[in-house]
Each structure stands twice: as C-alpha cells, then as structure tokens.
Design an enzyme around this catalytic site. Structure first.
Site, PDB file in Angstrom:
ATOM      1  N   GLY A  54       0.825  -1.210   0.000  1.00  0.00           N
ATOM      2  CA  GLY A  54       0.000   0.000   0.000  1.00  0.00           C
ATOM      3  C   GLY A  54       0.858   1.258   0.000  1.00  0.00           C
ATOM      4  O   GLY A  54       0.521   2.256  -0.640  1.00  0.00           O
ATOM      5  N   ASN A  55       1.989   1.179   0.686  1.00  0.00           N
ATOM      6  CA  ASN A  55       2.851   2.360   0.778  1.00  0.00           C
ATOM      7  C   ASN A  55       3.507   2.716  -0.539  1.00  0.00           C
ATOM      8  O   ASN A  55       3.954   3.836  -0.738  1.00  0.00           O
ATOM      9  CB  ASN A  55       3.938   2.120   1.820  1.00  0.00           C
ATOM     10  CG  ASN A  55       3.324   1.800   3.155  1.00  0.00           C
ATOM     11  OD1 ASN A  55       2.444   2.504   3.612  1.00  0.00           O
ATOM     12  ND2 ASN A  55       3.766   0.722   3.765  1.00  0.00           N
TER      13      ASN A  55
ATOM     14  N   LYS B  43      -8.955  -7.464  12.155  1.00  0.00           N
ATOM     15  CA  LYS B  43      -8.272  -6.540  11.236  1.00  0.00           C
ATOM     16  C   LYS B  43      -8.837  -5.126  11.389  1.00  0.00           C
ATOM     17  O   LYS B  43     -10.024  -4.886  11.128  1.00  0.00           O
ATOM     18  CB  LYS B  43      -8.450  -7.055   9.803  1.00  0.00           C
ATOM     19  CG  LYS B  43      -7.931  -6.135   8.727  1.00  0.00           C
ATOM     20  CD  LYS B  43      -6.416  -6.042   8.720  1.00  0.00           C
ATOM     21  CE  LYS B  43      -5.950  -5.062   7.646  1.00  0.00           C
ATOM     22  NZ  LYS B  43      -4.507  -4.837   7.711  1.00  0.00           N
TER      23      LYS B  43
ATOM     24  N   LYS C 242      -3.396  -9.050   1.425  1.00  0.00           N
ATOM     25  CA  LYS C 242      -2.934  -9.099   0.030  1.00  0.00           C
ATOM     26  C   LYS C 242      -1.719 -10.014  -0.165  1.00  0.00           C
ATOM     27  O   LYS C 242      -1.562 -10.605  -1.242  1.00  0.00           O
ATOM     28  CB  LYS C 242      -2.660  -7.708  -0.527  1.00  0.00           C
ATOM     29  CG  LYS C 242      -1.445  -7.010   0.029  1.00  0.00           C
ATOM     30  CD  LYS C 242      -0.373  -6.777  -1.001  1.00  0.00           C
ATOM     31  CE  LYS C 242       0.811  -6.014  -0.491  1.00  0.00           C
ATOM     32  NZ  LYS C 242       1.241  -6.077   0.875  1.00  0.00           N
TER      33      LYS C 242
ATOM     34  N   LYS D  90       3.562 -11.498   5.473  1.00  0.00           N
ATOM     35  CA  LYS D  90       4.495 -11.662   4.345  1.00  0.00           C
ATOM     36  C   LYS D  90       5.292 -12.955   4.506  1.00  0.00           C
ATOM     37  O   LYS D  90       5.500 -13.699   3.546  1.00  0.00           O
ATOM     38  CB  LYS D  90       5.452 -10.466   4.251  1.00  0.00           C
ATOM     39  CG  LYS D  90       4.743  -9.150   3.948  1.00  0.00           C
ATOM     40  CD  LYS D  90       5.722  -8.016   3.765  1.00  0.00           C
ATOM     41  CE  LYS D  90       5.050  -6.665   3.908  1.00  0.00           C
ATOM     42  NZ  LYS D  90       3.808  -6.464   3.180  1.00  0.00           N
TER      43      LYS D  90
HETATM   44  P1  ADP Z   1       2.785  -3.215   3.005  1.00  0.00           P
HETATM   45  O1  ADP Z   1       1.867  -2.055   2.806  1.00  0.00           O
HETATM   46  O2  ADP Z   1       3.898  -3.237   2.010  1.00  0.00           O
HETATM   47  O3  ADP Z   1       2.089  -4.547   3.151  1.00  0.00           O
HETATM   48  P2  ADP Z   1       3.291  -3.314   5.875  1.00  0.00           P
HETATM   49  O4  ADP Z   1       3.308  -2.047   6.657  1.00  0.00           O
HETATM   50  O5  ADP Z   1       2.133  -4.223   6.028  1.00  0.00           O
HETATM   51  O6  ADP Z   1       3.560  -2.890   4.360  1.00  0.00           O
HETATM   52  O7  ADP Z   1       4.612  -4.167   6.212  1.00  0.00           O
HETATM   53  C1  ADP Z   1       5.908  -3.576   6.104  1.00  0.00           C
HETATM   54  C2  ADP Z   1       6.360  -3.086   7.474  1.00  0.00           C
HETATM   55  O8  ADP Z   1       6.677  -4.186   8.307  1.00  0.00           O
HETATM   56  C3  ADP Z   1       7.626  -2.284   7.473  1.00  0.00           C
HETATM   57  O9  ADP Z   1       7.381  -0.921   7.188  1.00  0.00           O
HETATM   58  C4  ADP Z   1       8.167  -2.489   8.892  1.00  0.00           C
HETATM   59  O10 ADP Z   1       7.856  -1.370   9.690  1.00  0.00           O
HETATM   60  C5  ADP Z   1       7.380  -3.677   9.433  1.00  0.00           C
HETATM   61  N1  ADP Z   1       8.149  -4.767  10.033  1.00  0.00           N
HETATM   62  C6  ADP Z   1       7.743  -5.445  11.122  1.00  0.00           C
HETATM   63  N2  ADP Z   1       8.614  -6.414  11.450  1.00  0.00           N
HETATM   64  C7  ADP Z   1       9.610  -6.371  10.547  1.00  0.00           C
HETATM   65  C8  ADP Z   1      10.801  -7.152  10.358  1.00  0.00           C
HETATM   66  N3  ADP Z   1      11.110  -8.166  11.157  1.00  0.00           N
HETATM   67  N4  ADP Z   1      11.599  -6.820   9.324  1.00  0.00           N
HETATM   68  C9  ADP Z   1      11.293  -5.791   8.495  1.00  0.00           C
HETATM   69  N5  ADP Z   1      10.175  -5.024   8.628  1.00  0.00           N
HETATM   70  C10 ADP Z   1       9.329  -5.303   9.636  1.00  0.00           C
HETATM   71 MG    MG Z   2       0.631  -5.063   4.704  1.00  0.00          MG
END
Ligand code: ADP
Ligand code: MG
Length: 316
Positions: A14-15, A132, A217, A279
């Site tokens: 999303g970012n 959620k 997603k 992820k």
């Molecule tokens: P997206 O919109 O890409 O799904 P998310 O915000 O859901 O992004 O997931 C990415 C975020 O996960 C990063 O910005 C980071 O702050 C966070 N994060 C949490 N744990 C970890 C980790 N172990 N390693 C890297 N990032 C992490």
């Molecule tokens: Mg996400």
C-alpha cells in the site's frame, strides 16, 4: 511471452502507491504508482510473465469514510463493494501508468486488470472474532453511536485508539485464476487480486456470495501464485528486507532464509501480525505449495536484490 517464461507475482505494498505521512490525493497516487513501476519494468525486461497484485489500505479507508459521511444521501456501500470499486480504480491507475511506460520503452505488451474474487471459509474464526483494523480512528465518545448506526464492531487498538474491526479470513482459492493463467500465456501482463481480492464463499447451491471482510494481500498473492504455477513471488514494501529484532538496537537484516528458518524465527516473534507476519506466512505457504523463491524488498532495492546484494531471499 510463451509459457517458457518464468511466471512471477509482484505484490505492491500500500505504501508504494500511497506512502505514510503524505496526502493520498489521486495525483499523488498516480505519481507514486508511476514510480513503483520501475520495479515492474525491470522484471518485464528480465523476461518474466507478470501478475501484479497490490494493497488498498489507505484507499479502502477513504471509501469507508465517504460512505459514512454521505449515509443520509446515498446508499451505504458494503465493504465487499468498496474493495471491488477500488480494484477498478487502482487497477485503472496501475494499468494506464504501465501502458504509458511500456509505450515509451517500446515494449509491446498488453496490460489488463481482472476483478478478482477470493474464496474464504464463511466459518473462518475471523468471522465471529474479527481482528483486522481498518478505516478511521474514532473518539471514544462516538463509538457506541457508530456501532448502533452502522452495525460495526469497533475495538481499541494496542495503542489505545478506537477503530473499526473486520474479519480477515484465510484465502483458500482464487475464482479467476484460470482466466488469469490464460491471459498470461497469451502474453498479457495482469493486475489482479487488488487489495487481497473480494472475499466470497460458496452457498449450498454452489453460487458465490460476498462477505463483509477483507483478505490480506500477501496471503492472497501466495494463493494466486500457486494456482497459476508461478515460480517466484516478489513482495515489494517500504523496507529493504526482513530484519531480526526489527527496530531494536540489535536489529540485523537477513539476506537469505529457508522455510525452516523462517518458521523458527516466526515462532520466536520476529514478524508481527499485520505487517511482516503475513508476508512471511505468505512466503512459507508459497514455497510449500510449489513456489521456488520469494523476495521481500523495496522498490528501490529490487535491482540490487536480484544481483544478490540486498533484500531478503527466501527459498525452500
Ligand atoms: P505493506 O503495505 O507493504 O504490506 P506493511 O506495513 O504491512 O507494508 O509491512 C511492512 C512493514 O513491516 C515495514 O514498514 C516495517 O515497519 C514492518 N516490520 C515489522 N517487522 C519487521 C521485520 N522483522 N523486518 C522488516 N520489517 C518489519
Ligand atoms: Mg501489509
């Protein structure tokens, strides 16, 4: 362009389209979409057949706010319809931006967006006990009134704010995966499963019915990847890779990981739910169901990650 090309699913965070801390106006979303296609272009040039999936968090939040603010004037849009509408709007944005880019680069490939439904179990525990958080943050004094008026569940987040909570059931299969596969094998670049897909379930008569929920997603991208026989899954987000002890003084970035190590680190709590957790689960599911390789990195770092100099690569 033939079936000999490797198939990859690229999940855009999303970012990527709407970075945190910036106003998510449509011109800004177009601007970031164009920037994010740098990574997609690189993968096309490497010869992948591509399906692009994407998040929709900020966009669905805005859609829900719109329906809340106009509830007296227009019919309320259920969450499933909001997800479907945004698949269309964001699909259009990505599709047109990619068409323009390919034309400039003299790459002759068609781009098409598929409205995508994701089958979930209507008895998933999330349906009764949703977890959620989506949409606006509300003042505590408004919560009761909103819950009564719209029939929402609103809970307090771990940081003490009040927010609507909806089910995020586990994705089981993708209704349109055969159509998506056919499009790929005729050389199309496909945008699908936007926002994780529109959650649906089967009625007893085998008709599909929508569910007021959302699907993660990254998990949906893994299911889609398995069903279309993708070898690789790229999860592009706003960090360069996966870290141990993320955000702590002893934070260390992981370059390579296998499924067993990923499971162990998950159990140790390195990957929180709602961000890195899904992820890693998506990566494990994909690799255990036929996928060969998962890359988690940022759009900016995709080139160096493919050159073995950055990001996180997860293999069986
Ligand atoms: P997206 O919109 O890409 O799904 P998310 O915000 O859901 O992004 O997931 C990415 C975020 O996960 C990063 O910005 C980071 O702050 C966070 N994060 C949490 N744990 C970890 C980790 N172990 N390693 C890297 N990032 C992490
Ligand atoms: Mg996400």
């Amino acid at each position: 362009m033939s079936q000999k090309n490797k198939i990859a699913v690229v999940a855009l965070g999303g970012n990527a389209v709407s970075p945190k801390g910036e106003k998510d106006t449509i011109p800004n979303q177009f601007k970031h979409t164009r920037e994010s296609l740098f990574a997609v272009k690189h993968l096309i040039e490497l010869g992948y057949d591509l399906v692009i999936t994407h998040g929709n968090g900020p966009q669905v939040g805005n859609a829900l706010l719109r329906t809340e603010l106009t509830a007296e004037q227009t019919p309320i849009l259920p969450l499933g319809i909001c997800v479907a509408d945004i698949q269309g709007g964001m699909g259009y944005m990505i599709q047109q931006s990619l068409q323009n880019l390919l034309r400039q680069e003299n790459i002759h490939r068609e781009v098409v967006t598929v409205i995508t439904q994701v089958v979930v179990n209507k008895d998933d525990p999330e349906v009764k006990n949703p977890t959620k958080f989506i949409g606006q943050y509300y003042d505590k004094s408004k919560v009761k009134q909103l819950m009564e008026r719209f029939g929402w569940k609103i809970h307090q987040t771990s940081s003490g704010e009040w927010r609507r909570v909806v089910p995020s059931p586990v994705p089981k299969s993708i209704v349109e995966s055969t159509a998506i596969k056919d499009l790929l094998s005729s050389g199309k670049i496909v945008i699908a499963a936007g926002g994780g897909g529109i959650p649906v379930y089967f009625l007893e008569n085998e008709n599909l019915e929508g569910l007021d929920a959302v699907v993660d997603k990254d998990l949906a991208s893994a299911v889609l990847g398995c069903e279309i026989g993708a070898q690789e899954l790229f999860i592009l987000t706003d960090v360069e890779g996966v870290a141990l002890n993320y955000g702590r003084p002893n934070e260390t970035w992981i370059k390579k990981l296998d499924v067993n190590e990923a499971k162990r680190l998950y159990k140790e709590g390195h990957f929180p739910p709602g961000s890195m957790g899904p992820k890693i689960t998506a990566a494990i599911n994909f690799l255990e169901s036929g996928g060969e390789c998962v890359i988690i990195t940022s759009i900016e770092a995709i080139k160096k990650t493919l050159a073995g100099k950055g990001g996180t690569t997860i293999t069986k």
